[in-house]
Design a protein around this motif. Structure first.
Motif, short mmCIF file in Angstrom:
data_model
loop_
_atom_site.label_atom_id
_atom_site.label_comp_id
_atom_site.label_asym_id
_atom_site.label_seq_id
_atom_site.Cartn_x
_atom_site.Cartn_y
_atom_site.Cartn_z
N LEU A 68 0.82 -1.21 0.00
CA LEU A 68 0.00 0.00 0.00
C LEU A 68 0.85 1.27 0.00
N GLY A 69 0.70 2.05 -1.06
CA GLY A 69 1.34 3.34 -1.12
C GLY A 69 0.34 4.45 -0.92
N VAL A 70 0.82 5.59 -0.53
CA VAL A 70 -0.02 6.78 -0.38
C VAL A 70 0.58 7.89 -1.24
N GLY A 71 -0.23 8.42 -2.15
CA GLY A 71 0.24 9.46 -3.05
C GLY A 71 -0.39 10.81 -2.78
N THR A 72 0.04 11.79 -3.57
CA THR A 72 -0.36 13.18 -3.41
C THR A 72 -0.04 13.68 -2.00
N VAL A 73 1.09 13.24 -1.48
CA VAL A 73 1.60 13.77 -0.22
C VAL A 73 2.26 15.11 -0.54
N ALA A 81 1.18 10.92 9.59
CA ALA A 81 -0.20 10.42 9.65
C ALA A 81 -0.42 9.27 8.69
N VAL A 82 0.09 9.37 7.47
CA VAL A 82 -0.16 8.30 6.51
C VAL A 82 0.69 7.06 6.82
N VAL A 83 1.87 7.26 7.37
CA VAL A 83 2.67 6.11 7.79
C VAL A 83 1.96 5.38 8.93
N HIS A 88 2.99 1.66 3.11
CA HIS A 88 4.28 0.98 2.93
C HIS A 88 5.28 1.85 2.15
N PHE A 89 4.76 2.83 1.43
CA PHE A 89 5.63 3.79 0.74
C PHE A 89 4.81 5.04 0.47
N LEU A 90 5.52 6.16 0.17
CA LEU A 90 4.87 7.45 -0.06
C LEU A 90 5.29 8.00 -1.42
N VAL A 91 4.37 8.76 -2.02
CA VAL A 91 4.63 9.39 -3.32
C VAL A 91 4.15 10.83 -3.25
N CYS A 106 11.21 9.64 7.18
CA CYS A 106 10.15 8.65 7.43
C CYS A 106 10.70 7.23 7.26
N PRO A 107 10.09 6.25 7.93
CA PRO A 107 10.65 4.89 7.96
C PRO A 107 10.31 4.03 6.75
N VAL A 108 9.61 4.58 5.75
CA VAL A 108 9.25 3.81 4.56
C VAL A 108 9.81 4.53 3.33
#
Length: 214
Positions: A68-73, A81-83, A88-91, A106-108
């Motif tokens: 699971l990634g989170v985008g538009t960060v 918050a999203v972590v 599992h990763f950020l974009v 961040c840890p991911v």
């Protein structure tokens, strides 16, 4: 572990990152399962909707088989918050100094967005091994990716924006491109109409075309 190897292991054998904008947690779960059933291991849920955080939490809890990634960060304040929600990763679509520091800490793994050679080199100097190139089709498509890859050293590139079944192979065939982001398999109308079979069909098309290139 080498940072680019991190990305390759996250994506698996079909390096396509489906970009999903969804506002309902139940539909977030359904579309994530449908994409995974089509052979796409990763899902990027974007922070473009009011209920995005709830969607992220629900998918993290109920669809553990997806990466699971989170985008538009776009803000440093969003990272923790999203972590915590299960990413599992950020974009990100771009990069500011404050956001760069938060993503580095961040840890991911994090994939910052760039649109110019200068931004790509700045991201590299901040310590990132790979970047999202956005909006890829507007910037010049595969020709731009080839030119960018020629001047940014070992920096990995992930084009997003305008990537679809007819252009995926051209993008993945560019040197330094390790993956491509695409919203085509999970368009808003497919989610709104709960057409999960069509989402799976489109995901399978992209997964198969990606494997043909690699």
């Amino acid at each position: 572990m080498d940072a680019m190897r991190d990305w390759n292991e996250l994506l698996g054998d079909a390096p396509v990152l489906p970009v999903v904008a969804v506002d309902d947690p139940e539909r977030a779960v359904a579309v994530s399962r449908a994409l995974h059933a089509g052979g796409l291991r990763c899902v990027e849920l974007t922070l473009r909707t009011d209920n995005a955080l709830a969607c992220i939490e629900r998918v993290a809890a109920q669809v553990p088989e997806v990466v699971l990634g989170v985008g538009t960060v776009t803000r440093a304040s969003e990272v923790a918050a999203v972590v915590a929600a299960g990413a599992h990763f950020l974009v990100s679509p771009g990069l500011t100094p404050a956001l760069a520091e938060a993503l580095r800490a961040c840890p991911v793994p994090a994939l910052p967005g760039v649109a110019t050679p200068s931004e790509a080199l700045a991201a590299r100097d901040w310590g990132f091994s790979a970047v999202k190139v956005f909006p890829a089709s507007v910037l010049g498509g595969p020709a731009f990716l080839r030119a960018l890859g020629a001047v940014t050293g070992s920096l990995g590139l992930c084009p997003t924006g305008g990537v679809g079944p007819d252009t995926l192979a051209d993008y993945l065939g560019c040197p330094k491109v390790f993956a491509a982001g695409a919203s085509w398999p999970c368009k808003g109308e497919l989610i709104a109409e709960a057409r999960w079979g069509e989402v799976t069909r489109r995901a399978r098309i992209l997964a198969e075309r990606a494997r043909e290139v690699l």
